[in-house]
Design a protein around this motif. Structure first.
Motif, PDB file in Angstrom:
ATOM      1  N   GLU A  81     -39.283  47.954 -52.811  1.00 10.79           N
ATOM      2  CA  GLU A  81     -40.240  46.911 -52.450  1.00 10.79           C
ATOM      3  C   GLU A  81     -40.228  45.747 -53.435  1.00 10.79           C
ATOM      4  OE1 GLU A  81     -45.073  46.353 -51.971  1.00 10.79           O
ATOM      5  OE2 GLU A  81     -44.221  48.351 -52.106  1.00 10.79           O
ATOM      6  N   HIS A  82     -40.227  46.043 -54.737  1.00 11.80           N
ATOM      7  CA  HIS A  82     -40.359  44.998 -55.758  1.00 11.80           C
ATOM      8  C   HIS A  82     -39.035  44.580 -56.378  1.00 11.80           C
ATOM      9  CE1 HIS A  82     -44.683  45.380 -55.535  1.00 11.80           C
ATOM     10  NE2 HIS A  82     -44.582  46.677 -55.730  1.00 11.80           N
ATOM     11  N   LYS A  83     -37.966  45.306 -56.109  1.00 15.99           N
ATOM     12  CA  LYS A  83     -36.602  45.035 -56.602  1.00 15.99           C
ATOM     13  C   LYS A  83     -36.433  45.329 -58.089  1.00 15.99           C
ATOM     14  CE  LYS A  83     -35.837  43.383 -52.529  1.00 15.99           C
ATOM     15  NZ  LYS A  83     -36.832  43.998 -51.697  1.00 15.99           N
ATOM     16  N   ARG A  84     -37.499  45.547 -58.843  1.00 19.77           N
ATOM     17  CA  ARG A  84     -37.397  45.973 -60.247  1.00 19.77           C
ATOM     18  C   ARG A  84     -38.726  46.585 -60.669  1.00 19.77           C
ATOM     19  NH1 ARG A  84     -37.188  40.184 -61.114  1.00 19.77           N
ATOM     20  NH2 ARG A  84     -34.960  40.510 -61.128  1.00 19.77           N
ATOM     21  N   LYS A 132     -27.328  42.937 -48.544  1.00 17.40           N
ATOM     22  CA  LYS A 132     -26.913  42.373 -49.831  1.00 17.40           C
ATOM     23  C   LYS A 132     -25.967  43.286 -50.591  1.00 17.40           C
ATOM     24  CE  LYS A 132     -29.665  38.772 -51.605  1.00 17.40           C
ATOM     25  NZ  LYS A 132     -30.298  38.243 -52.779  1.00 17.40           N
ATOM     26  N   ILE A 133     -26.109  44.603 -50.421  1.00 17.68           N
ATOM     27  CA  ILE A 133     -25.271  45.536 -51.168  1.00 17.68           C
ATOM     28  C   ILE A 133     -24.079  46.015 -50.353  1.00 17.68           C
ATOM     29  CG2 ILE A 133     -27.196  46.332 -52.573  1.00 17.68           C
ATOM     30  CD1 ILE A 133     -27.204  48.893 -50.880  1.00 17.68           C
ATOM     31  N   ALA A 134     -23.874  45.444 -49.179  1.00 15.72           N
ATOM     32  CA  ALA A 134     -22.830  45.933 -48.279  1.00 15.72           C
ATOM     33  C   ALA A 134     -21.438  45.846 -48.897  1.00 15.72           C
ATOM     34  CB  ALA A 134     -22.868  45.158 -46.966  1.00 15.72           C
ATOM     35  N   GLU A 135     -21.178  44.830 -49.708  1.00 17.22           N
ATOM     36  CA  GLU A 135     -19.848  44.636 -50.302  1.00 17.22           C
ATOM     37  C   GLU A 135     -19.630  45.487 -51.546  1.00 17.22           C
ATOM     38  OE1 GLU A 135     -17.634  42.716 -48.714  1.00 17.22           O
ATOM     39  OE2 GLU A 135     -19.211  42.451 -47.212  1.00 17.22           O
ATOM     40  N   ARG A 136     -20.693  46.007 -52.138  1.00 16.36           N
ATOM     41  CA  ARG A 136     -20.605  46.736 -53.401  1.00 16.36           C
ATOM     42  C   ARG A 136     -20.241  48.193 -53.150  1.00 16.36           C
ATOM     43  NH1 ARG A 136     -22.320  45.513 -58.423  1.00 16.36           N
ATOM     44  NH2 ARG A 136     -23.170  43.535 -57.722  1.00 16.36           N
ATOM     45  N   GLY A 140     -23.006  51.545 -57.968  1.00 14.36           N
ATOM     46  CA  GLY A 140     -23.634  50.845 -59.083  1.00 14.36           C
ATOM     47  C   GLY A 140     -24.637  49.820 -58.607  1.00 14.36           C
ATOM     48  N   TYR A 141     -25.548  50.244 -57.758  1.00 13.13           N
ATOM     49  CA  TYR A 141     -26.503  49.314 -57.157  1.00 13.13           C
ATOM     50  C   TYR A 141     -27.663  48.997 -58.089  1.00 13.13           C
ATOM     51  CZ  TYR A 141     -24.075  51.406 -53.204  1.00 13.13           C
ATOM     52  OH  TYR A 141     -23.111  51.881 -52.369  1.00 13.13           O
ATOM     53  N   THR A 142     -27.874  49.804 -59.132  1.00  8.75           N
ATOM     54  CA  THR A 142     -29.011  49.605 -60.021  1.00  8.75           C
ATOM     55  C   THR A 142     -28.534  49.318 -61.439  1.00  8.75           C
ATOM     56  OG1 THR A 142     -29.165  51.980 -60.444  1.00  8.75           O
ATOM     57  CG2 THR A 142     -30.556  51.087 -58.703  1.00  8.75           C
ATOM     58  N   ARG A 143     -29.398  48.666 -62.208  1.00 13.54           N
ATOM     59  CA  ARG A 143     -29.124  48.342 -63.605  1.00 13.54           C
ATOM     60  C   ARG A 143     -30.332  48.790 -64.423  1.00 13.54           C
ATOM     61  NH1 ARG A 143     -28.714  42.883 -63.228  1.00 13.54           N
ATOM     62  NH2 ARG A 143     -26.450  42.956 -63.065  1.00 13.54           N
ATOM     63  N   ILE A 144     -30.079  49.470 -65.538  1.00 10.72           N
ATOM     64  CA  ILE A 144     -31.151  49.896 -66.440  1.00 10.72           C
ATOM     65  C   ILE A 144     -31.031  49.083 -67.722  1.00 10.72           C
ATOM     66  CG2 ILE A 144     -32.091  51.798 -67.791  1.00 10.72           C
ATOM     67  CD1 ILE A 144     -31.090  53.692 -65.608  1.00 10.72           C
ATOM     68  N   ILE A 145     -32.105  48.376 -68.065  1.00  7.56           N
ATOM     69  CA  ILE A 145     -32.154  47.567 -69.279  1.00  7.56           C
ATOM     70  C   ILE A 145     -33.257  48.130 -70.168  1.00  7.56           C
ATOM     71  CG2 ILE A 145     -32.517  45.261 -70.221  1.00  7.56           C
ATOM     72  CD1 ILE A 145     -31.696  44.201 -67.435  1.00  7.56           C
ATOM     73  N   LYS A 146     -32.892  48.570 -71.357  1.00  9.90           N
ATOM     74  CA  LYS A 146     -33.888  49.120 -72.273  1.00  9.90           C
ATOM     75  C   LYS A 146     -34.743  47.984 -72.830  1.00  9.90           C
ATOM     76  CE  LYS A 146     -31.171  53.130 -73.420  1.00  9.90           C
ATOM     77  NZ  LYS A 146     -30.550  53.954 -74.464  1.00  9.90           N
ATOM     78  N   THR A 147     -36.062  48.204 -72.835  1.00  9.65           N
ATOM     79  CA  THR A 147     -36.983  47.132 -73.211  1.00  9.65           C
ATOM     80  C   THR A 147     -37.802  47.428 -74.464  1.00  9.65           C
ATOM     81  OG1 THR A 147     -38.636  48.008 -71.693  1.00  9.65           O
ATOM     82  CG2 THR A 147     -37.202  46.266 -70.867  1.00  9.65           C
ATOM     83  N   GLY A 148     -37.542  48.533 -75.148  1.00 10.19           N
ATOM     84  CA  GLY A 148     -38.276  48.804 -76.378  1.00 10.19           C
ATOM     85  C   GLY A 148     -39.115  50.051 -76.267  1.00 10.19           C
ATOM     86  N   PHE A 149     -40.242  50.044 -76.961  1.00 10.64           N
ATOM     87  CA  PHE A 149     -41.092  51.221 -77.022  1.00 10.64           C
ATOM     88  C   PHE A 149     -42.488  50.909 -76.524  1.00 10.64           C
ATOM     89  CE2 PHE A 149     -37.858  51.537 -80.304  1.00 10.64           C
ATOM     90  CZ  PHE A 149     -37.288  52.765 -79.973  1.00 10.64           C
ATOM     91  N   ARG A 150     -43.096  51.880 -75.835  1.00  9.54           N
ATOM     92  CA  ARG A 150     -44.442  51.714 -75.304  1.00  9.54           C
ATOM     93  C   ARG A 150     -45.447  51.817 -76.452  1.00  9.54           C
ATOM     94  NH1 ARG A 150     -45.029  55.157 -70.114  1.00  9.54           N
ATOM     95  NH2 ARG A 150     -45.050  56.876 -71.592  1.00  9.54           N
ATOM     96  N   PHE A 171     -30.194  41.632 -56.638  1.00  7.15           N
ATOM     97  CA  PHE A 171     -31.398  40.818 -56.477  1.00  7.15           C
ATOM     98  C   PHE A 171     -31.805  40.106 -57.757  1.00  7.15           C
ATOM     99  CE2 PHE A 171     -31.556  43.524 -52.837  1.00  7.15           C
ATOM    100  CZ  PHE A 171     -32.088  42.709 -51.859  1.00  7.15           C
ATOM    101  N   ASN A 172     -30.983  40.170 -58.796  1.00  5.46           N
ATOM    102  CA  ASN A 172     -31.272  39.464 -60.033  1.00  5.46           C
ATOM    103  C   ASN A 172     -30.467  38.176 -60.051  1.00  5.46           C
ATOM    104  OD1 ASN A 172     -31.560  38.493 -62.631  1.00  5.46           O
ATOM    105  ND2 ASN A 172     -31.643  40.534 -63.521  1.00  5.46           N
ATOM    106  N   GLU A 173     -31.149  37.035 -60.016  1.00  2.00           N
ATOM    107  CA  GLU A 173     -30.473  35.741 -59.966  1.00  2.00           C
ATOM    108  C   GLU A 173     -29.833  35.367 -61.298  1.00  2.00           C
ATOM    109  OE1 GLU A 173     -33.712  36.086 -58.818  1.00  2.00           O
ATOM    110  OE2 GLU A 173     -33.067  36.291 -56.740  1.00  2.00           O
ATOM    111  N   LEU A 174     -30.359  35.900 -62.402  1.00  2.10           N
ATOM    112  CA  LEU A 174     -29.827  35.538 -63.713  1.00  2.10           C
ATOM    113  C   LEU A 174     -28.472  36.174 -63.988  1.00  2.10           C
ATOM    114  CD1 LEU A 174     -33.059  35.847 -65.865  1.00  2.10           C
ATOM    115  CD2 LEU A 174     -31.999  33.782 -64.964  1.00  2.10           C
ATOM    116  N   TYR A 175     -28.308  37.449 -63.631  1.00  6.67           N
ATOM    117  CA  TYR A 175     -27.092  38.176 -63.945  1.00  6.67           C
ATOM    118  C   TYR A 175     -26.108  38.240 -62.795  1.00  6.67           C
ATOM    119  CZ  TYR A 175     -29.458  39.978 -68.075  1.00  6.67           C
ATOM    120  OH  TYR A 175     -30.095  40.091 -69.265  1.00  6.67           O
ATOM    121  N   ASN A 176     -26.484  37.786 -61.620  1.00  2.65           N
ATOM    122  CA  ASN A 176     -25.657  37.989 -60.433  1.00  2.65           C
ATOM    123  C   ASN A 176     -24.477  37.016 -60.424  1.00  2.65           C
ATOM    124  OD1 ASN A 176     -24.674  38.720 -57.994  1.00  2.65           O
ATOM    125  ND2 ASN A 176     -26.532  38.272 -56.838  1.00  2.65           N
ATOM    126  N   PRO A 177     -23.256  37.499 -60.585  1.00  3.50           N
ATOM    127  CA  PRO A 177     -22.110  36.591 -60.582  1.00  3.50           C
ATOM    128  C   PRO A 177     -21.728  36.110 -59.184  1.00  3.50           C
ATOM    129  CG  PRO A 177     -21.359  38.830 -60.839  1.00  3.50           C
ATOM    130  CD  PRO A 177     -22.869  38.875 -60.848  1.00  3.50           C
TER     131      PRO A 177
END
Length: 174
Positions: free
Chosen positions: A30-33, A86-90, A93-103, A118-124
């Motif tokens: 639903e939220h894409k991330r 959107k993922i039809a050509e892939r 590896g549909y997901t990306r995990i980015i570590k963000t630190g500690f809670r 669905f990430n516009e910044l990293y999407n080549p």
């Protein structure tokens, strides 16, 4: 002993783990991330990627299989309508995990898990913006183009002033 137990149990019973992963998968679709712990993100990736692969082929059978995992009509509809094209050509590896630190509360290792396409910044594959180059050659070409257009603007400006002059002459004659 935990011989042969290959997946993370996440400190939960099987039913609780299944419900949690289903809810997290629905939120991700639903939220894409989403933000979560690293352990849950890795477990979610294993859970959701086969569902995304199933969604690439829109058949009734695949929809029913995905629904049996997610138990949410809106998430299944979103998955098959917007995510799958959107993922039809892939090939994976549909997901990306980015570590963000500690809670802050318990210092748990946190991560952001997102759908790659669905990430516009990293999407080549996204359409790239045209980069404007600033060089002397292009600047002089632009100046020449502006100079060429300038007389046209001056001629238009000259016509109304003549009309204004005529109207003032008529007023003085009266």
């Amino acid at each position: 002993m935990r011989h042969g137990k290959k997946f993370n149990h996440l400190g939960r019973t099987a039913s609780h783990r299944s419900a949690m992963l289903s809810n997290m998968a629905c939120s991700l679709i639903e939220h894409k991330r989403i933000n979560t712990t690293v352990a849950k993100a890795k477990a979610l990736r294993v859970y959701v990627e086969p569902l995304l692969t199933k969604a690439k082929e829109d058949t009734t059978h695949n929809r029913r299989i995905v629904f049996s995992y997610l138990q949410n009509k809106e998430a299944v509809a979103e998955l098959f309508r917007t995510v799958a094209p959107k993922i039809a050509e892939r090939n994976g590896g549909y997901t990306r995990i980015i570590k963000t630190g500690f809670r802050p509360g318990d210092a748990a290792d946190t991560a952001l898990i997102e759908l790659v396409d669905f990430n516009e910044l990293y999407n080549p594959n996204a359409e790239e913006k045209k980069a404007t180059r600033r060089s002397r050659r292009s600047a002089t070409a632009k100046k020449e183009a502006v100079v060429a257009e300038a007389p046209v603007v001056e001629e238009k400006a000259a016509e109304p002033t003549a009309e204004v002059a005529d109207s003032t002459e008529e007023k003085t004659e009266e």
